[in-house]
Design a protein around this motif. Structure first.
Motif, mmCIF file in Angstrom:
data_model
loop_
_atom_site.group_PDB
_atom_site.id
_atom_site.type_symbol
_atom_site.label_atom_id
_atom_site.label_comp_id
_atom_site.label_asym_id
_atom_site.label_seq_id
_atom_site.Cartn_x
_atom_site.Cartn_y
_atom_site.Cartn_z
ATOM 1 N N PRO A 1 0.808 -1.221 0.000
ATOM 2 C CA PRO A 1 0.000 0.000 0.000
ATOM 3 C C PRO A 1 0.841 1.270 0.000
ATOM 4 O O PRO A 1 0.422 2.302 -0.528
ATOM 5 C CB PRO A 1 -0.845 -0.126 1.271
ATOM 6 N N ALA A 2 2.028 1.231 0.589
ATOM 7 C CA ALA A 2 2.856 2.441 0.645
ATOM 8 C C ALA A 2 3.355 2.849 -0.736
ATOM 9 O O ALA A 2 3.524 4.041 -1.016
ATOM 10 C CB ALA A 2 4.035 2.213 1.589
ATOM 11 N N VAL B 1 -11.030 1.771 -8.068
ATOM 12 C CA VAL B 1 -9.908 1.037 -7.485
ATOM 13 C C VAL B 1 -10.146 0.810 -5.989
ATOM 14 O O VAL B 1 -9.962 -0.302 -5.470
ATOM 15 C CB VAL B 1 -8.595 1.800 -7.722
ATOM 16 N N LEU B 2 -10.565 1.849 -5.295
ATOM 17 C CA LEU B 2 -10.792 1.712 -3.856
ATOM 18 C C LEU B 2 -11.938 0.749 -3.566
ATOM 19 O O LEU B 2 -11.858 -0.061 -2.629
ATOM 20 C CB LEU B 2 -11.082 3.085 -3.251
ATOM 21 N N ASP B 3 -12.985 0.825 -4.349
ATOM 22 C CA ASP B 3 -14.080 -0.131 -4.179
ATOM 23 C C ASP B 3 -13.611 -1.555 -4.432
ATOM 24 O O ASP B 3 -14.036 -2.502 -3.754
ATOM 25 C CB ASP B 3 -15.233 0.213 -5.125
ATOM 26 N N GLY B 4 -12.736 -1.727 -5.438
ATOM 27 C CA GLY B 4 -12.206 -3.057 -5.722
ATOM 28 C C GLY B 4 -11.354 -3.598 -4.582
ATOM 29 O O GLY B 4 -11.392 -4.804 -4.273
ATOM 30 N N VAL B 5 -10.587 -2.724 -3.939
ATOM 31 C CA VAL B 5 -9.766 -3.151 -2.807
ATOM 32 C C VAL B 5 -10.649 -3.608 -1.641
ATOM 33 O O VAL B 5 -10.405 -4.656 -1.022
ATOM 34 C CB VAL B 5 -8.833 -2.007 -2.374
ATOM 35 N N VAL B 6 -11.690 -2.843 -1.340
ATOM 36 C CA VAL B 6 -12.598 -3.224 -0.258
ATOM 37 C C VAL B 6 -13.310 -4.532 -0.591
ATOM 38 O O VAL B 6 -13.496 -5.403 0.279
ATOM 39 C CB VAL B 6 -13.606 -2.090 0.000
ATOM 40 N N ALA C 1 -5.611 -2.291 3.709
ATOM 41 C CA ALA C 1 -6.638 -1.505 3.025
ATOM 42 C C ALA C 1 -6.786 -0.129 3.678
ATOM 43 O O ALA C 1 -6.960 0.885 2.980
ATOM 44 C CB ALA C 1 -7.966 -2.255 3.056
ATOM 45 N N TRP C 2 -6.685 -0.065 5.032
ATOM 46 C CA TRP C 2 -6.744 1.236 5.685
ATOM 47 C C TRP C 2 -5.548 2.100 5.295
ATOM 48 O O TRP C 2 -5.686 3.319 5.071
ATOM 49 C CB TRP C 2 -6.774 1.056 7.207
ATOM 50 N N ALA C 3 -4.381 1.502 5.210
ATOM 51 C CA ALA C 3 -3.201 2.262 4.796
ATOM 52 C C ALA C 3 -3.368 2.799 3.372
ATOM 53 O O ALA C 3 -2.941 3.919 3.048
ATOM 54 C CB ALA C 3 -1.955 1.380 4.900
ATOM 55 N N LEU C 4 -4.026 2.014 2.532
ATOM 56 C CA LEU C 4 -4.253 2.450 1.157
ATOM 57 C C LEU C 4 -5.253 3.613 1.103
ATOM 58 O O LEU C 4 -5.096 4.554 0.317
ATOM 59 C CB LEU C 4 -4.768 1.277 0.319
#
Length: 440
Positions: free
Chosen positions: A336-337, A351-356, A371-374
């Motif tokens: 994520p970094a 992208v964020l929805d896909g990660v969740v 996921a929180w770090a992202l």
């Protein structure tokens, strides 16, 4: 004996007179006839037609040349007088192709299907279908641009005869060579002279491009400089990659949306335009491959895709193409970094929805923390409101034995502010509701 009188001596011969040259006739001064009034008018017309071209970005012209390069029949739709015929004439000149114009509405069906010619023994040899003279000239030349003008004023019988020409490139007993390209033009029925709607089978064989005028192009063209039409430069190193990309894009969309494979519109007007079918999806696949190999812009690709399968399916395919370039959620969760998120807001949201969704599919403490770090990284590099929905959903996935990560504190303010804004909007809507009812 008679006395002989001696002969007198001969006198020397007189010299021949020197011939006198005849005087050279003096030519009368030539007087050129004064040019006629028509000659002067012709010179003026020649000056008016003396125009030049220049390279100029034009999405419609680029889309047209790309479809011509792909050997796909193109149909230009536009109001009368906006330059469809002039654009085709200039395109033929720029590409060095002889232009053959056929006004579809003034021809009989037999002009496209062929005229029967009885031979010596029809029972043995049959009755061949003789092609028209313009088709013979195209075959002899081996190359050219066939322009079918006024297509929307052709009656249904002529449109039926054009089906084989447009799809199979056959006229009578002749087959057009590969060097011949087909472009047509039509006016909307509302502005066509005794116009007809295009039949669905004929319409489905074309790439439909809406042709409109550009104010700056018209002004500069009337000044003597028009845009130059050039064939796209295809990158030889990208050909195989372009084909693979086009196949994955089209097949991936149709696998997820099987109803898009074939949708015949219900209204007659829409049937005469672009709509999805296996034939038009094959056309779309070709256009995506050519646009990818040529490095065409999204705007040009949008014109072509929507012109092949219609606005709705075309926009779905464009959205699918965007998602194909999105990073893999698993790759983002692994680092994520170092994640690189899209700049466009809609793509970043996807992208964020896909990660969740990936965390929901395989919940794990380490993946939840990643996921929180992202989301924190997304907050630092983009619009804060994009992380509200993913953060709310991610928080609902917490297990009882999972400690709350420190990253949540950085996101709490954004989520709280968003919820306050939503509640304020709800209260404002509630206050305005009685006023709206009283005014009715």
């Amino acid at each position: 004996m008679p006395t002989q009188t001696p002969c007198p001596p001969h006198a020397p011969a007189a010299p021949a007179p020197t011939p006198v040259a005849a005087p050279t006739p003096v030519a009368a001064p030539s007087v050129e006839p004064a040019p006629s009034r028509l000659d002067v008018a012709g010179r003026l017309l020649s000056l008016l037609r003396d125009v030049t071209t220049e390279p100029r970005p034009d999405n419609r012209l680029e889309a047209l040349t790309l479809a011509v390069a792909a050997d796909l029949p193109v149909l230009l739709w536009g109001e009368p007088g906006i330059g469809k015929t002039a654009a085709l004439t200039q395109l033929a000149d720029s590409l060095g192709l002889p232009l053959t114009t056929v006004i579809a509405s003034v021809h009989e069906p037999s002009d496209f299907s062929g005229l029967p010619v009885v031979g010596d023994d029809p029972a043995e040899q049959g009755v061949p279908m003789a092609p028209p003279d313009w088709a013979v000239r195209l075959v002899r030349a081996g190359r050219g641009l066939l322009f079918l003008d006024e297509l929307s004023t052709a009656p249904p019988a002529v449109q039926a005869a054009l089906l084989r020409l447009v799809l199979e490139r056959r006229i009578g007993a002749l087959t057009l060579p590969p060097g011949v390209r087909i472009v047509a033009a039509a006016n909307p029925r509302s502005s066509a002279a005794d116009g007809w709607e295009l039949s669905p089978p004929l319409a489905n064989r074309f790439v439909h491009l809406q042709w409109t005028h550009d104010h700056e192009v018209v002004v500069r063209g009337l000044g003597g400089t028009w845009p130059r039409a050039t064939l796209p430069r295809l990158d030889p190193a990208k050909l195989a990659e372009a084909v693979d990309f086009a196949r994955r894009a089209v097949c991936g969309l149709l696998a997820a949306r099987p109803k898009l494979v074939h949708q015949l519109p219900s209204s007659e007007a829409r049937r005469g335009g672009a709509w999805p079918s296996p034939r038009s999806w094959e056309t779309t696949l070709t256009l995506v491959a050519f646009a990818t190999a040529a490095g065409s812009s999204r705007d040009v690709l949008s014109l072509l895709v929507r012109g092949a399968v219609g606005d709705g399916p075309g926009l779905e395919l464009l959205a699918s193409l965007d998602r194909m370039d999105l990073p893999d959620p698993e790759t983002l969760l692994a680092d994520p970094a170092g994640a690189e998120l899209p700049e466009r807001g809609d793509l970043r949201q996807a992208v964020l929805d896909g990660v969740v969704a990936a965390v929901r599919a395989r919940p794990d403490r380490a993946r939840w923390d990643a996921a929180w770090a992202l989301l924190v990284r997304a907050l630092e590099t983009g619009a804060p409101d994009l992380v509200v929905v993913p953060a709310t959903t991610l928080a609902s996935l917490r297990r009882d034995d999972w400690d709350v990560p420190a990253a949540i504190e950085r996101l709490a303010g954004v989520v709280t502010l968003s919820r306050r804004a939503d509640r304020a909007a709800d209260r404002a809507a509630t206050r305005n509701a009685p006023t709206a009812k009283a005014g009715r």
